[in-house]
Each structure stands twice: as C-alpha cells, then as structure tokens.
Design a protein around this motif. Structure first.
Motif, PDB file in Angstrom:
ATOM      1  N   THR A   1      12.964 -30.416  71.159  1.00  0.00           N
ATOM      2  CA  THR A   1      11.673 -31.040  70.897  1.00  0.00           C
ATOM      3  C   THR A   1      10.803 -30.095  70.093  1.00  0.00           C
ATOM      4  OG1 THR A   1      10.669 -30.156  72.892  1.00  0.00           O
ATOM      5  CG2 THR A   1      11.814 -32.252  73.106  1.00  0.00           C
ATOM      6  N   ASP A   2       9.680 -30.617  69.636  1.00  0.00           N
ATOM      7  CA  ASP A   2       8.747 -29.801  68.878  1.00  0.00           C
ATOM      8  C   ASP A   2       8.262 -28.601  69.681  1.00  0.00           C
ATOM      9  OD1 ASP A   2       9.022 -31.579  66.870  1.00  0.00           O
ATOM     10  OD2 ASP A   2       7.146 -32.633  67.212  1.00  0.00           O
TER      11      ASP A   2
ATOM     12  N   ARG B   1       2.250 -26.817  72.092  1.00  0.00           N
ATOM     13  CA  ARG B   1       2.184 -28.182  72.600  1.00  0.00           C
ATOM     14  C   ARG B   1       1.565 -29.110  71.563  1.00  0.00           C
ATOM     15  NH1 ARG B   1       3.161 -28.822  77.872  1.00  0.00           N
ATOM     16  NH2 ARG B   1       3.156 -26.995  79.213  1.00  0.00           N
ATOM     17  N   PRO B   2       2.064 -30.364  71.489  1.00  0.00           N
ATOM     18  CA  PRO B   2       1.353 -31.361  70.701  1.00  0.00           C
ATOM     19  C   PRO B   2      -0.039 -31.562  71.294  1.00  0.00           C
ATOM     20  CG  PRO B   2       3.539 -32.135  71.347  1.00  0.00           C
ATOM     21  CD  PRO B   2       3.264 -30.901  72.134  1.00  0.00           C
TER      22      PRO B   2
ATOM     23  N   ALA C   1       8.196 -35.948  76.836  1.00  0.00           N
ATOM     24  CA  ALA C   1       7.258 -36.022  75.720  1.00  0.00           C
ATOM     25  C   ALA C   1       5.824 -36.117  76.224  1.00  0.00           C
ATOM     26  CB  ALA C   1       7.593 -37.216  74.829  1.00  0.00           C
TER      27      ALA C   1
ATOM     28  N   LYS D   1       2.577 -33.443  76.042  1.00  0.00           N
ATOM     29  CA  LYS D   1       1.263 -33.846  75.533  1.00  0.00           C
ATOM     30  C   LYS D   1       0.184 -33.790  76.619  1.00  0.00           C
ATOM     31  CE  LYS D   1       0.802 -36.965  72.389  1.00  0.00           C
ATOM     32  NZ  LYS D   1       0.339 -36.040  71.324  1.00  0.00           N
TER      33      LYS D   1
ATOM     34  N   ASN E   1      11.048 -35.554  68.210  1.00  0.00           N
ATOM     35  CA  ASN E   1      10.029 -36.330  68.915  1.00  0.00           C
ATOM     36  C   ASN E   1       8.813 -36.672  68.063  1.00  0.00           C
ATOM     37  OD1 ASN E   1      11.405 -36.588  71.289  1.00  0.00           O
ATOM     38  ND2 ASN E   1      10.386 -34.883  72.324  1.00  0.00           N
ATOM     39  N   ASP E   2       8.816 -36.307  66.783  1.00  0.00           N
ATOM     40  CA  ASP E   2       7.643 -36.569  65.955  1.00  0.00           C
ATOM     41  C   ASP E   2       7.255 -38.049  65.921  1.00  0.00           C
ATOM     42  OD1 ASP E   2       7.303 -33.883  65.366  1.00  0.00           O
ATOM     43  OD2 ASP E   2       8.572 -33.971  63.586  1.00  0.00           O
TER      44      ASP E   2
ATOM     45  N   TYR F   1       5.796 -38.957  69.391  1.00  0.00           N
ATOM     46  CA  TYR F   1       4.440 -38.447  69.599  1.00  0.00           C
ATOM     47  C   TYR F   1       3.414 -39.292  68.844  1.00  0.00           C
ATOM     48  CZ  TYR F   1       6.390 -34.115  71.568  1.00  0.00           C
ATOM     49  OH  TYR F   1       7.038 -33.194  72.353  1.00  0.00           O
TER      50      TYR F   1
ATOM     51  N   ILE G   1       2.875 -42.554  70.700  1.00  0.00           N
ATOM     52  CA  ILE G   1       2.078 -42.351  71.912  1.00  0.00           C
ATOM     53  C   ILE G   1       0.604 -42.169  71.552  1.00  0.00           C
ATOM     54  CG2 ILE G   1       1.639 -40.766  73.838  1.00  0.00           C
ATOM     55  CD1 ILE G   1       4.680 -40.205  73.869  1.00  0.00           C
ATOM     56  N   ASP G   2       0.336 -41.359  70.536  1.00  0.00           N
ATOM     57  CA  ASP G   2      -1.053 -41.151  70.100  1.00  0.00           C
ATOM     58  C   ASP G   2      -1.708 -42.467  69.696  1.00  0.00           C
ATOM     59  OD1 ASP G   2      -1.022 -38.423  70.524  1.00  0.00           O
ATOM     60  OD2 ASP G   2      -0.428 -37.939  68.469  1.00  0.00           O
TER      61      ASP G   2
END
Length: 357
Positions: free
Chosen positions: A16-17, A24-25, A79, A83, A317-318, A321, A324-325
């Motif tokens: 993952t990122d 963290r994102p 994920a 976040k 996971n971009d 993410y 989700i945002d």
C-alpha cells in the motif's frame, strides 16, 4: 476447506501507499468537520436467527459469489485504518457464521499490534461464541456486544423465530470465561420485552455487563410485523426505570451512538440509543461497509458508494483512497428516520442485516 485449512489460511496483502512512502493518506473529515474514525463492517448478510425487528422469516440472501473475499475485506479495512480509522467493528447478519472469518480477525489484528488501531471488536448474537471466544481474545479483541432482548426462553424463541436462549447464555459464559468484556444490546419492543427491562438490567449488571437499550429502527420489510406495533420510545422507558432506579448522567463514550447513565443501585452503566426520539447525528464518526463493498455514509440514508470497483481496479490503493475520499464528501448531516404510521412502511427498503446496524 476443513478447520485445519482455515487455521492455516493466510491473507495476502498488497503493498500500500503507507508501506511504500511511510506516510499516511490524509484523514477522513466529512463536510461537517466530523472526523471519521469508526468503521462498521458487515462481513455477511446471513444469520442463524431471524429476529422479527431485523429480518423477514423467509429472507433472500445475497449469492455467495457477490461477497467480497476475506482478502478483499482485509484490504478495504486496512485502507480505512491507513486513513485514520481507529475502531473496526465486525457485524453481519451474524459475523461468526461467515466461513473462515477468524482469518480476517487474525490478519486485522496486526493493526492492533502496530498501534494503528485502537480497537477490533464485533457485535454478535452469541450463538457461536462457545467456539470462537477464546480465539477472539487471543487475537486482541477485548470487548464485544451480544444482542439479547429477553431472558425468557419462549419469548426468545418468538423474537428470533427459532433461537435457543440456552445457546446464547452459553456463549456469554464462554466470552466471560475467555476474559472478554461483554455488553448486552437489547431492542426495546412494545408489548414484548418492555416489562422485562428492569430485570434484564439487574441481570446484566449482576454479571458485570453493561446494558444498552435500542429503539427499533424502521429498516426493511419484515413481513407481517409492523414497526408501529414494535416501537417503544426510550424516553418512556427511562421514565419508568427512574421510578425504580436512580439514573445519573455520565460522560462515558464507547465510540458509538449510545448515551450512558450510571445506575446507582447496581453500579452498572445503561446505554440508550435513540435514533427516533433523539438522534445522535451531530457527533457521528461512523461509516458502514457491506460485504459486497458498498459504503453507506449514514445508516438512515440510501446514499452509498461502490468501493469494490476501485478495489479491484488496481493493485495499489490510490484509486481506493480517492473513492473513499469522494464518498466521505457526501456524508449527510443526519438521518431522516421516521415510522410511517399511515402506510406502515419502513423508512428504508434495505434490512438491518445488510449494513450491520
């Protein structure tokens, strides 16, 4: 797959990122400046009971092929942890009837060990706890909610349509023996268990368990039962309890919607979840993920986001993410629960078992 295979199953996790960059994102903040730190995950829509306020007797469940795999559920949950989600609650249906579900708990427990997650827990009807309680404790689960609306065996069978109260009580015994903290959840049902609430409270507190009462929620067609016949406002329940007990408001939170009072005579806590008489939306920190990858931003609204497509679209996971945002940007201020007294219709068509409450 036998029991040994399930124990040995490993969940392969993609890079993952957060793994690559060590950062963290950005956290999840909704349009009303509420931080989203709590994810409820319905791992299955199936259940081994048919509670009259939750399901129709002859339910049509999702084809198993439509469900996310345990690996995909792990990736989605992780994920959200990346976040900023600090609490994961596994729900159903009945989460412990999902085949191999303990492998998901085992994999997610790594977030407890790393400190990225404060709590991993579940809500259960208790029937499977004799089998799983000790393992749940070993995997870092510290407290659980058990749904139990009555201590009368005949009444329990009527509410659940075919349940065995003795199995649930055995499950509670097993959970406490394993060292799990148990909280009892009871739906207040007019003309069914309203006369039993004081004794249920005394029983729970006598065993060191908090009790939370919940107003019936107008979700899903439940057959011949009518919501207006079931609905019992907790404002009325609290007034009645105050005639017998001394209830003291306390500043205690579990991360969920319940408001708690201390019962002076027992020393225990009583929680009240009141989606109709007094909603709890102003401090909502929760979103709900279904077993098909649909994210509901509010229990009482139909707005939803598909996370399965971005999950499967990329090994990174971009895209997930970003989805989700975007979903959190549409989280509403609150729900519009109301019991339709004229048409006797549910507020929403989907059943509670779909989103896990």
């Amino acid at each position: 797959m036998n029991a040994t295979d399930v124990m040995d199953l490993k969940i392969d996790r993609p890079t993952t990122d957060i793994d690559r960059a060590g950062e963290r994102p950005r956290p999840l903040i909704d349009p009303f400046a509420r931080a989203i730190t709590y994810l409820r995950v319905s791992v299955t829509d199936r259940c081994d009971l048919r509670c009259v306020y939750c399901m129709a007797e002859n339910m049509t469940f999702l084809p198993k092929a439509d469900l996310l795999t345990l690996e995909e559920l792990d990736r989605l949950c992780s994920a959200f942890v990346a976040k900023g989600v600090r609490k994961l609650r596994m729900t159903g249906g009945e989460p412990l009837v999902r085949r191999g579900v303990m492998t998901l708990f085992r994999s997610l427990s790594r977030h407890l060990q790393s400190g990225a997650l404060d709590e991993l827990t579940l809500t259960t009807n208790g029937t499977q706890l004799p089998k799983y309680a000790a393992e749940l404790k070993d995997l870092g689960v510290r407290r659980i909610n058990v749904s139990l609306d009555t201590l009368d065996a005949d009444k329990f069978r009527a509410i659940t349509r075919w349940g065995d109260l003795h199995k649930v009580l055995e499950g509670i015994d097993a959970a406490q023996a394993a060292g799990l903290q148990v909280k009892i959840n009871a739906v207040a049902l007019k003309g069914v268990n309203d006369d039993e609430i004081p004794s249920l409270l005394s029983w729970a507190h006598g065993r060191g368990m908090d009790l939370t009462l919940i107003e019936v929620m107008p979700l899903g067609d439940i057959g011949e039962e009518r919501r207006i016949d079931q609905y019992l406002p907790l404002s009325m329940v609290r007034t009645r309890l105050s005639e017998r007990f001394t209830l003291e408001d306390i500043d205690y939170r579990t991360g969920g919607p319940a408001r708690f009072v201390r019962v002076k005579e027992t020393g225990g806590r009583l929680g009240l979840i009141t989606p109709l008489t007094h909603n709890f939306c102003e401090s909502c920190n929760r979103v709900r993920l279904t077993c098909t990858g649909t994210l509901y931003m509010c229990l009482g609204q139909e707005d939803a986001a598909d996370l399965r497509a971005p999950l499967r679209a990329s090994e990174t996971n971009d895209p997930l993410y970003a989805a989700i945002d975007e979903a959190i940007r549409h989280k509403p201020k609150g729900h519009d629960f109301v019991i339709d007294r004229r048409h006797k219709r549910p507020a929403l068509g989907r059943h509670m078992s779909v989103t896990g409450g």
